[in-house]
Structure formats: C-alpha cells, structure tokens
Design a protein around this motif. Structure first.
Motif, PDB file in Angstrom:
ATOM      1  N   VAL A  41      37.817  52.965  44.478  1.00  0.00           N
ATOM      2  CA  VAL A  41      37.175  52.243  43.143  1.00  0.00           C
ATOM      3  C   VAL A  41      35.976  53.614  43.885  1.00  0.00           C
ATOM      4  O   VAL A  41      34.677  53.008  44.413  1.00  0.00           O
ATOM      5  CB  VAL A  41      37.045  51.168  44.575  1.00  0.00           C
ATOM      6  CG1 VAL A  41      38.045  49.898  43.756  1.00  0.00           C
ATOM      7  CG2 VAL A  41      37.490  51.534  46.690  1.00  0.00           C
ATOM      8  N   ASP A  42      36.308  54.790  45.103  1.00  0.00           N
ATOM      9  CA  ASP A  42      35.419  55.555  45.667  1.00  0.00           C
ATOM     10  C   ASP A  42      36.163  56.819  45.921  1.00  0.00           C
ATOM     11  O   ASP A  42      37.161  56.979  46.000  1.00  0.00           O
ATOM     12  CB  ASP A  42      34.373  54.519  46.295  1.00  0.00           C
ATOM     13  CG  ASP A  42      33.586  55.609  46.331  1.00  0.00           C
ATOM     14  OD1 ASP A  42      32.850  56.269  46.296  1.00  0.00           O
ATOM     15  OD2 ASP A  42      32.325  53.951  47.266  1.00  0.00           O
ATOM     16  N   MET A  43      35.256  57.217  46.080  1.00  0.00           N
ATOM     17  CA  MET A  43      35.946  58.972  47.016  1.00  0.00           C
ATOM     18  C   MET A  43      36.119  58.495  48.557  1.00  0.00           C
ATOM     19  O   MET A  43      36.734  56.949  48.932  1.00  0.00           O
ATOM     20  CB  MET A  43      35.297  60.124  47.634  1.00  0.00           C
ATOM     21  CG  MET A  43      33.773  59.615  46.783  1.00  0.00           C
ATOM     22  SD  MET A  43      34.577  61.216  45.428  1.00  0.00           S
ATOM     23  CE  MET A  43      34.947  62.197  46.367  1.00  0.00           C
ATOM     24  N   ALA A  46      35.889  56.794  52.127  1.00  0.00           N
ATOM     25  CA  ALA A  46      33.940  57.226  51.789  1.00  0.00           C
ATOM     26  C   ALA A  46      34.210  55.393  51.624  1.00  0.00           C
ATOM     27  O   ALA A  46      34.643  54.708  51.810  1.00  0.00           O
ATOM     28  CB  ALA A  46      34.137  57.101  50.559  1.00  0.00           C
ATOM     29  N   SER A  48      32.700  51.805  51.040  1.00  0.00           N
ATOM     30  CA  SER A  48      31.930  51.360  50.277  1.00  0.00           C
ATOM     31  C   SER A  48      31.881  50.362  49.814  1.00  0.00           C
ATOM     32  O   SER A  48      32.184  49.936  50.991  1.00  0.00           O
ATOM     33  CB  SER A  48      32.767  51.819  48.899  1.00  0.00           C
ATOM     34  OG  SER A  48      32.445  51.187  47.559  1.00  0.00           O
ATOM     35  N   GLU A  50      32.284  48.154  47.378  1.00  0.00           N
ATOM     36  CA  GLU A  50      33.495  47.924  46.267  1.00  0.00           C
ATOM     37  C   GLU A  50      34.697  47.961  47.233  1.00  0.00           C
ATOM     38  O   GLU A  50      35.513  47.063  47.297  1.00  0.00           O
ATOM     39  CB  GLU A  50      34.162  48.500  45.587  1.00  0.00           C
ATOM     40  CG  GLU A  50      32.448  48.513  44.707  1.00  0.00           C
ATOM     41  CD  GLU A  50      32.518  47.744  43.652  1.00  0.00           C
ATOM     42  OE1 GLU A  50      33.619  46.660  44.000  1.00  0.00           O
ATOM     43  OE2 GLU A  50      31.735  47.251  43.987  1.00  0.00           O
ATOM     44  N   THR A  55      38.213  53.014  52.192  1.00  0.00           N
ATOM     45  CA  THR A  55      39.594  53.729  51.114  1.00  0.00           C
ATOM     46  C   THR A  55      40.024  54.512  51.984  1.00  0.00           C
ATOM     47  O   THR A  55      39.680  54.967  52.642  1.00  0.00           O
ATOM     48  CB  THR A  55      38.643  54.125  50.020  1.00  0.00           C
ATOM     49  OG1 THR A  55      37.976  55.630  50.361  1.00  0.00           O
ATOM     50  CG2 THR A  55      37.159  53.451  49.159  1.00  0.00           C
ATOM     51  N   GLY A  59      41.339  56.969  48.045  1.00  0.00           N
ATOM     52  CA  GLY A  59      40.100  56.650  46.963  1.00  0.00           C
ATOM     53  C   GLY A  59      40.369  54.869  46.744  1.00  0.00           C
ATOM     54  O   GLY A  59      39.851  54.414  46.288  1.00  0.00           O
ATOM     55  N   ASP A  61      40.982  51.445  47.669  1.00  0.00           N
ATOM     56  CA  ASP A  61      40.351  49.875  48.711  1.00  0.00           C
ATOM     57  C   ASP A  61      41.373  49.563  49.876  1.00  0.00           C
ATOM     58  O   ASP A  61      42.888  49.001  49.015  1.00  0.00           O
ATOM     59  CB  ASP A  61      40.354  48.592  47.863  1.00  0.00           C
ATOM     60  CG  ASP A  61      39.745  47.337  48.672  1.00  0.00           C
ATOM     61  OD1 ASP A  61      39.524  48.102  50.043  1.00  0.00           O
ATOM     62  OD2 ASP A  61      39.796  46.803  48.735  1.00  0.00           O
TER      63      ASP A  61
END
Length: 816
Positions: A41-43, A46, A48, A50, A55, A59, A61
C-alpha cells in the motif's frame, strides 16, 4: 461468599474474557483486515493514510497483517494439540494397561524424544518433514507427544488400580472398552488441566518456529514471521514488531492465568455468609488436644453433621462408630480443619491444641497440624509411597516437622520400636511391597507417632487386616495409651473389634452423635436404637449359624481347581492348591494377611499373570487368563470386588453399571429391554427403580455393594467370586449383604467363593471353609466342623483373635 472466592471468580472471568477475545480476534481477524495481507500500500516503513499503523518492510499494511497473522497460530496450536493428545493418550493408556515389552518400548521412545532439547527436536523434524505450516504442525506434535504420554501413563496407572477396572477386565471387556469407557472418563479432569498447559506450549513452539523461519513463508501473514521480517526495522517501525509480539504475549499470558486461577492446588474450607468470626485463642490445658462444639456441616442442602460435639483427652481412646454414610470421615477431617469439596460449615467450632482451625490460613493450619496431629489412613495398600523405603517414609514425616537431620535416624528407630517393628538396617531398607499388610499399617502408625503428636486419628486401621493382625495392632494402641500417648480418635464400623481397646465410644448416626459414654456402658446398656443395632450385630456375628439341612445339590462340581501354583515375581505365593465347589455351594477362604487369599481369587478370575495348574468350569477346562477363556466361561464366573466405594465407576449411573454386562452377554436385548432387566436386577438385590439414575457417590456403602452384586448377576453367572465384600461395611450392613448372598445362593443355585478375613462370614454363610496361610491350605471342611474343632494352629489363632462382646447376664437381660 468469602472474599477469596469472589476474587477467584473475578480472576477467572477476566482471564477468560481476555483469552476469548484474543482467540476470537485471531480467528476473525482476516475478515476484519482493511487490506489483503500481502498487498503493498506504500513505501516500506512509511506512515500512510491507507495504513493507520504504518507499513512493514515490504510496504504492506501492519494492521492488516497483524489481524490476519494470528489465525494460523491458533489453528495450528489447537490442531497439533489434538493430534498429540490422541496419539499420546492412546500410547500412554495402552502402555499402562499392557505393561511388559509394550510399556518398555513406549517409555524408550519417550526417553529418546525427551533427551533432545525441544528446539533441537523441532529443528530436526522440520528439516525431515519440510518447512511450512505442515512441517511445523508435525514438529509441534512430536514435541508435545512425549510429555503427554508420561502424564497420561502415570494417571492411567492410578486409574487402572480401581476395582471397577478390574471387574470390567474380569468379565472379558475388550481393551478399547476398558480404556475408553472405564479409564478415560476418570482421566478427563487431569487431562483437561494438562491440555491447557500444553496449549500454551504448543502456541509458544509454533510462534518460535515462525520466528526462526520454519513456519509460514512470505508473503503469508503470521505473527512470528512478522517479528522475524521486521526485526531489522525496529527503530523505524516498532509497531511491526511490537504488535505481533504483544498478540503472542497476551495469548500465552491469558491462557496461563486462566489455568492458574481456574485450577487451584487447594481450596479453603467454606463457611456460610455471615458466619461467626474465626478466632485463634491459645489454650493452657494441653491435655485436651481436640474440642468440637455444635459442628454443623451441609452438602447441597442436605445435612451431613448436625450439632456434633465431643472432646478428646490425652491418654484416652475414643471409638467413633456408626453405619456407612453417618458422617464419621467428615468429622475426622474437620478435626484437621479440612472438608471435602461441596461441604459447607454452617455453625460450630473445632479447636486443635486450643486453636480454632476452621477458616485458618492454609500455611498456618499446616504448621499447626504438623506439630500437634497425625493421621493413619484406612488401606495399608495405599498408606505408604510405593517407591520409598521404610526409613525414608518415617524420616520424611520427621523432616517435614522440622526435626534436625542428626536426630532423625534414632527417632525413626524409636518410632518403629514403639509399634513393635524391627529397627535393623535390613528392615529399614524395605519397600512397601516387601511388607505384609500388618507391617505396612504399623509403619504408617510409626510415621504418625514419630513426632509425638497430641492427637492421633486412625481411619478404620484394622478393617483390611485378619483377626490376629488386627488384634495385635489394637493391642499396640492400648499399650501406647498406657504409656501416656496422644488422644486417639479410632474410626471403626466394628464395635466388637474396638471394644477391647477404647475407653469411650461415640455412636454417630445420620450426622448426629446419638450415644456417647464409656465403652462398657454402651455395650451392656445401649440406650439409642442405632447403638442397639450395632451391639446386636456384633453379638450375632459370633453366634453359630442356624442349623438345618442344606439344599440337596448334584455331586458334580461347577468349579474345580487342581495343583495351583502362583508366583509374584520370583516368590511363590501359592503352592498345591486344590478346591472343589458344587453348584449352589459355598466355599469361604480365610487366613492371615499375606497368606495368598486375594491372589487365589485373582487366579480364579483370570487376572493374575503367572500361575500353573488346571481350572475346570462346569466340566470344561478353562484358560488361566481372561483373554483365553470363552464367552460362556467368562459369563459363568463373575467377580464382586472388595471395596464398595471403588468397585463402581464414579462417572456412570447405576443403571448403566448394571446394564453393561447385559450388552456384553445378552446382545439380543435392545435398549428398552436392557433397561427393564437392569431395574429388575436392582429390585432383586433390595434396591428400587429410583436408584437407577443415581451415581455411586449418592449411595451408601451397603447400597453400592448391592449394585455390585446386581452387576454380577446381570451376566447370569454360575459362580460368584466375592473378595472381602464386608470389610468396608458396618456390622448391620455387612449382615444384610451376607444374608442377601445366602438368599441368592439358595434361590438361584449360585455357587459362592468368598475370600475374607472376617471369621463371622463362614458363621453366617455356612458351607465349606478353607484356611489359607503361607500359600497353602492348612485345613478344610464344613465350616461348622472346622470352627468347632480346629486342627491347625493357624485356625485356632484366627478364632481366638475374633473380638467378642460381653454377654448379658440374665438379670441384665431382664432389666433392659
């Protein structure tokens, strides 16, 4: 409800809610996750929008992976536990039942597995099976298996000693039935507690395997794997490690807490709400070590003891007598500040050495009892630890009571001399199986007297002993009393037996003391009806059997035994035994303790593993062991065990107990027919249909013995083997059981083989009498002839040791 119980209930509720919530979250978590566990969902590492908790290293969740990662841990732990328990319980119970080579093989495998550290064993199995959830499940099962086998085997060995298991084996039940229906239900409480502990171990093992990379493989979600994958990024994203670690921690701690609180090692005596405050008042008069005042005890609304009061003085013996179920054991336990589960003190007090013991803190109560009181249990077979030598058993009592090590050796020898036992090194090295029943009971008495208590409680100490040994033991008590010994509470059901040694007698009936006074006064002029019944039963036992011709029987024998030789280990315990019993006949076998009576009965029942000779049943030769006998031979020979409190499975109701032989020997009967037949059998032995739904703990001793007889009669046998069927019964109840046996013999044509140490049994039953001592039959013949003119010294000694109640003079009889 006291404060301790409220806290305990609250603790169970909190721990249960936490554990249930954690397990529920783990199982339902995948459906609650906002994202797929492996979705990026992201780096990496990080924050986020979301991913509310950030994360992980890929990345994904963290919250979604956490919610999805607990299910496999819980499912694998439960699955591995179930498989390990099925395999371990089966292996443990079979090892206990079969013994011999099978037991040795199972223990050998267990020892090998336990010799390896759990981590090493886990790694070896995973490497052999393969990584992944399947490999970890197999490895966890292997890690759990050996400890489960040991626990189940130890518990099963104890369960197999019960008479109801022996009765099932003797009637030819298959191994599967004995284990599943007789043994397993009684292991359930132990196994349930152990399973809770094993669940914690299983969850920890699986979590550890996942952390080591053995379990679920990326990109699967797993709490242990999450810790492994994100440990290097702990500083950047601590929640990726802390959250799964916290989930594992809460799961294990809540399960542990629930087990510890829900299954306490001991429970304190319960008092009613608003009961009087418990006080500890020291007492200057140390000559009265026990005082009971107005003691009232209830059990589920029924009264067990009602307003009981008594006082024991040093140097005097109080005989506490009464029928089965009268409350004798409850009163004796109350003297130590203990009650059985389910009992509640409603009123009254108990003072031991001047201290009120009801409600006293457990540690303080233990110290008080260790200093001032001692207890000798009833059964000499179980009164000593099987693995401890005589010196260690007596010495352990002294160690527990703080006697310095330097003094123990001489104190042990002194205690043995007090009860007229040898004190040489050879005797001190003996273990219980090397002692006779009388010696075991004397060792237990020596251990109780070693620390010089103020109060000594003996629970039926002579009920399992022959008349000579019992008379000698009671004479020792009288000698100890004369030397200024402790106050003695002597629990008994045989008034004639204790009359020779007791100073006072208290008759307990339905929870109340109905008569209390000097023993001579109670014997000669009993005022209460229960006391009169006991006195009459004691006098009747010594009266000769009514004359009259025996019913004519055929000449052929229903049981013949020729040349019986039996061993126990390397020792020969029976040699050259010949017996013959006609249909409808009665053979009573008496003799001193250790003479071989029980071994003889076990050989006839097919339960003794090693004997030689020939056994004939109705003209056909029978195999020596149960497994080799035909169904008809098993049916014709039924065993009635010794202890009415141990001969019935406590997990079964009366109807099921009586109906089981019908399922085995009358397969053509359907459920309704078996039920009707069981009720008729209960009526035949003097019970009614209301008893069918009861469990054994709801019956008196006499009622239990009648149920055991009904179970034996269900097979429609030709011969009843009766093992000490009156030893645990009070005199009036024993008389009714013997009358019932005599009635069944005459009405149904049953042959009886009765093993007993009670010389009143052949008086009541008549028939033939065999005197067995030192493994040989000393003399045999019609019971009246043998008892009227004994030819062997052993017979004469047994008859001379039978206690007698003084007869009333003609004037006393008129004034009664």
């Amino acid at each position: 409800m006291n404060q301790h119980k409220r806290w305990r209930k609250a603790g169970v509720a909190v721990a249960g809610v936490i554990l249930a919530g954690t397990v529920l979250l783990a199982l339902l978590g995948p459906w609650l996750a906002p994202h797929l566990p492996g979705a990026v969902v992201d780096m990496p590492y990080a924050p986020s929008g979301e991913a509310p908790l950030g994360t992980d290293h890929l990345g994904a969740d963290v919250l979604s992976r956490f919610l999805a990662g607990g299910r496999m841990l819980v499912l694998l732990a439960v699955g591995a536990l179930i498989v390990a328990y099925v395999l371990g319980a089966a292996a443990g119970m079979l090892a206990a039942l079969r013994g011999g080579a099978f037991d040795a093989a199972v223990l050998g495998l267990v020892d090998v597995l336990l010799s390896l550290p759990s981590f090493l064993l886990l790694s070896v199995v995973v490497v052999a099976v393969g990584r992944g959830t399947g490999g970890v499940a197999v490895a966890t099962t292997v890690v759990l298996f050996p400890e489960i086998v040991r626990v189940v085997r130890a518990a099963a060995l104890q369960a197999l000693q019960h008479d109801y298991v022996e009765a099932a084996t003797a009637r030819g039940e298959r191994t599967r039935y004995v284990l599943v229906h007789e043994v397993l239900p009684n292991l359930a409480p132990v196994l349930a507690a152990d399973a809770g502990v094993r669940f914690v171990g299983a969850a920890f093992t699986i979590a550890t395997a996942s952390f080591l990379g053995y379990g679920a493989q990326p990109p699967a979600a797993d709490w242990g794997l999450m810790i492994l994958e994100n440990r290097d990024g702990l500083a950047l994203q601590p929640l990726a490690v802390v959250l799964p670690a916290l989930g594992i921690l809460v799961l294990l701690l809540s399960a542990n807490l629930l087990i510890d609180i829900a299954l306490p090692a001991a429970r304190s005596v319960r008092h009613r709400r608003g009961a009087h405050a418990v006080t500890c008042v020291d007492r200057d008069d140390d000559q009265v070590p026990l005082q009971v005042r107005d003691l009232t005890v209830d059990a589920d609304g029924s009264r067990v003891l009602g307003g009981v009061g008594l006082e024991l003085t040093r140097g005097r013996i109080l005989a506490l007598v009464g029928p089965s179920g009268s409350g004798k054991t409850t009163l004796a336990l109350a003297a130590f500040g203990e009650l059985r589960p389910g009992l509640t003190v409603r009123a009254g007090s108990v003072r031991l050495a001047g201290w009120s013991v009801l409600g006293m803190r457990p540690r303080r109560l233990r110290r008080l009892r260790a200093r001032h009181a001692a207890y000798v249990p009833q059964d000499p077979r179980t009164s000593l630890a099987a693995t401890m030598r005589v010196r260690d058993h007596v010495g352990e009592f002294l160690r527990a009571r703080g006697v310095p090590r330097a003094e123990r050796a001489e104190r042990v020898r002194e205690a043995l001399r007090t009860v007229r036992l040898p004190d040489d090194d050879g005797f001190l090295r003996r273990r219980p199986h090397e002692l006779s029943g009388g010696q075991r009971q004397r060792v237990a008495l020596a251990a109780a007297l070693a620390h010089r208590p103020d109060l000594l409680v003996l629970d039926e100490p002579a009920s399992a002993l022959d008349p000579v040994t019992a008379a000698a033991l009671l004479a020792d008590l009288g000698r100890i009393r004369a030397q200024g010994g402790p106050a003695v509470m002597l629990i008994a059901h045989d008034l004639a037996q204790v009359a020779s040694v007791a100073d006072d007698v208290a008759v307990l009936d339905r929870g109340r003391i109905v008569e209390h006074g000097p023993v001579a006064q109670v014997l000669m002029r009993p005022e209460s009806e229960p006391a009169r019944r006991l006195v009459v039963a004691a006098r009747t036992a010594a009266a000769p059997r009514r004359s009259g011709a025996e019913r004519a029987v055929p000449v052929e024998s229903v049981l013949t035994l020729r040349g019986l030789q039996a061993r126990r280990g390397a020792r020969r315990v029976l040699d050259g035994i010949d017996l013959t019993v006609p249909p409808g006949g009665c053979l009573t076998v008496v003799g001193p303790s250790g003479g071989g009576k029980t071994t003889l009965l076990r050989c006839l029942a097919g339960l003794h593993p090693s004997w030689e000779g020939r056994l004939g049943l109705a003209g056909h030769e029978a195999a020596r062991g149960v497994r080799g006998r035909t169904r008809e031979q098993l049916r014709s020979l039924q065993l009635v065990p010794q202890d009415p409190y141990d001969s019935l499975n406590p997990r079964h109701c009366v109807e099921r107990i009586v109906a089981r032989p019908l399922s085995l020997f009358r397969p053509e009967l359907d459920g309704d027919a078996r039920k009707a037949r069981a009720q008729l059998l209960l009526e035949r032995v003097g019970l009614d249909r209301t008893h069918a739904a009861l469990r054994p703990d709801q019956l008196s001793g006499g009622q239990r013995q009648r149920v055991a007889l009904a179970r034996a009669l269900a097979a429609d046998p030709a011969i009843l083997l009766c093992d000490e069927v009156t030893s645990a019964l009070d005199a009036p109840t024993a008389a009714t059981v013997l009358a019932l046996l005599d009635e069944l013999r005459r009405d149904l044509g049953l042959a009886l083989v009765v093993v007993t140490h009670d010389m009143s049994v052949p008086v009541r039953l008549g028939g033939d009498l065999a005197v067995l001592a030192d493994g040989r039959i000393k003399e045999a013949g019609p019971a009246e002839a043998v008892m009227a003119a004994p030819q062997d010294p052993v017979t004469a000694q047994l008859l001379a040791a039978v206690p007698a109640v003084p007869a009333l003079t003609a004037q006393e009889e008129r004034t009664r």
